[in-house]
Design an enzyme around this catalytic site. Sequence first.
Site, PDB file in Angstrom:
ATOM      1  N   TYR A 123       0.840  -1.208   0.000  1.00  0.00           N
ATOM      2  CA  TYR A 123       0.000   0.000   0.000  1.00  0.00           C
ATOM      3  C   TYR A 123       0.877   1.262   0.000  1.00  0.00           C
ATOM      4  O   TYR A 123       0.658   2.188  -0.784  1.00  0.00           O
ATOM      5  CB  TYR A 123      -0.956   0.015   1.208  1.00  0.00           C
ATOM      6  CG  TYR A 123      -1.767   1.296   1.242  1.00  0.00           C
ATOM      7  CD1 TYR A 123      -2.816   1.499   0.350  1.00  0.00           C
ATOM      8  CD2 TYR A 123      -1.432   2.331   2.123  1.00  0.00           C
ATOM      9  CE1 TYR A 123      -3.529   2.689   0.340  1.00  0.00           C
ATOM     10  CE2 TYR A 123      -2.138   3.523   2.125  1.00  0.00           C
ATOM     11  CZ  TYR A 123      -3.184   3.699   1.233  1.00  0.00           C
ATOM     12  OH  TYR A 123      -3.870   4.879   1.210  1.00  0.00           O
ATOM     13  N   PHE A 168      15.084  19.592  -2.474  1.00  0.00           N
ATOM     14  CA  PHE A 168      13.705  19.137  -2.666  1.00  0.00           C
ATOM     15  C   PHE A 168      13.522  17.720  -2.114  1.00  0.00           C
ATOM     16  O   PHE A 168      12.508  17.413  -1.475  1.00  0.00           O
ATOM     17  CB  PHE A 168      13.379  19.176  -4.169  1.00  0.00           C
ATOM     18  CG  PHE A 168      12.054  18.578  -4.516  1.00  0.00           C
ATOM     19  CD1 PHE A 168      10.886  19.285  -4.301  1.00  0.00           C
ATOM     20  CD2 PHE A 168      11.974  17.299  -5.048  1.00  0.00           C
ATOM     21  CE1 PHE A 168       9.653  18.719  -4.604  1.00  0.00           C
ATOM     22  CE2 PHE A 168      10.746  16.731  -5.349  1.00  0.00           C
ATOM     23  CZ  PHE A 168       9.580  17.444  -5.123  1.00  0.00           C
TER      24      PHE A 168
HETATM   25 MG    MG Z   1      -4.956   8.957   0.839  1.00  0.00          MG
END
Ligand code: MG
Length: 398
Positions: free
Chosen positions: A177, A293
């Site tokens: 995920y 960055f």
């Molecule tokens: Mg989200």
Amino acid sequence: MIFMLLESWRYPEELKSLYLLKKRQERSKEKRPINELAKELDDISFCYAVLDRVSRSFAAVIRQLPEELRDSVCLFYLVLRGLDSIEDDTKTAIEVRAELLRTFHLKHNDPNWSVSGIGDSNDYRLLLENYQLVISAFQKLPLDHQKIILSTCDQMGAGMCKYLDREVNQIDEYDEYCGYVAGLVGIGLSQLFSSSGLENSAVGRNEELSNSMGLFLQKTNIIRDYHEDLLAERTFWPREIWGQYSSTLSELKGLKDGRSTQCLNHLITDALQHGGDCLTYLKSIKNPMVFRFCAIPQVMAIATLAEVFSNDEVFRKNVKIRKGLAAKLIFQANTYQEVQKIFEKFSIDIFKKIPKNDPNSYLTASYLRRLVNKQSKIKEIDLFSKERSMLEKHAMAS
Ligand code: MG
């Protein structure tokens, strides 16, 4: 603002950084409502104005990027912000969100596309409502950049769909995920860096390191947001870990016997395994502005992990690092040596907080050791790890 100053009053360097950062932010802040901006500004000016609104931390570093990358990264951010606000809008039916997530990348071929009433905050809703301006600016980007952004958007949308109606149970699923929602961002950004010619092609090809950059940030946010996510009835902590300490996730906050701290530290240890890759990645970045960055979010993450380690407040509120400390880190993270020092400082802070009886202490210490410069005078972590490993061998033998 007063609270921020009070919080940092003992740290003069933080006060100075806070002042400089505030001054910079005030200069760039566009105060008109987004709908008004959409009528008055051209596509790319609108995108930067919205970027200031929807991303507190990224807007300033994106603006500092070299010209070859600036607009592409700004658009990349807004495209993924659009996608994420569809994912997070739990008030909209799952079927509607799933369809949008699956097809979102295709919308960038339609210069008139926008969608109303979706987004989990007012600013995000207005971004999607005026999305035709994002598409119009997107279509002016170099074609190879468009391709990278859409491919990331396509894969991420499909990944988000997969987890829309199911919980993250196994550690594998947790990694998967986080890979969809953050690892892919790292990979896409690295491809943009290489494609722009500012970094060599190896940066874009090393997907494993880029994925780790994303996982380190995402896992840090997931750990820190326990309380906020629980209130919003979302859970991202993997059951395979918290299930070792508690029978439900919400029960963790009420435990008084130290199990909740052990669970928290277990998750932090899991996140720390990516720290070494982050340093390796940062070492390979040549352009100073690309470096800043990439480095700023990473130093914020290690500082956050040090703040939340062994800190039970996480179960009761959203624990954040002092704004003054964040401001100081923003001005410090300019070179690899500086970032290495910051990682070392917070690694030692975490190391000092490892409870004696923590079941994962050996693993925590061994991940931390990778983040401490070998030439450094600090040998404590080495000694600690050796001592632990001897104890564990002894325990296994008996
Ligand atoms: Mg989200």
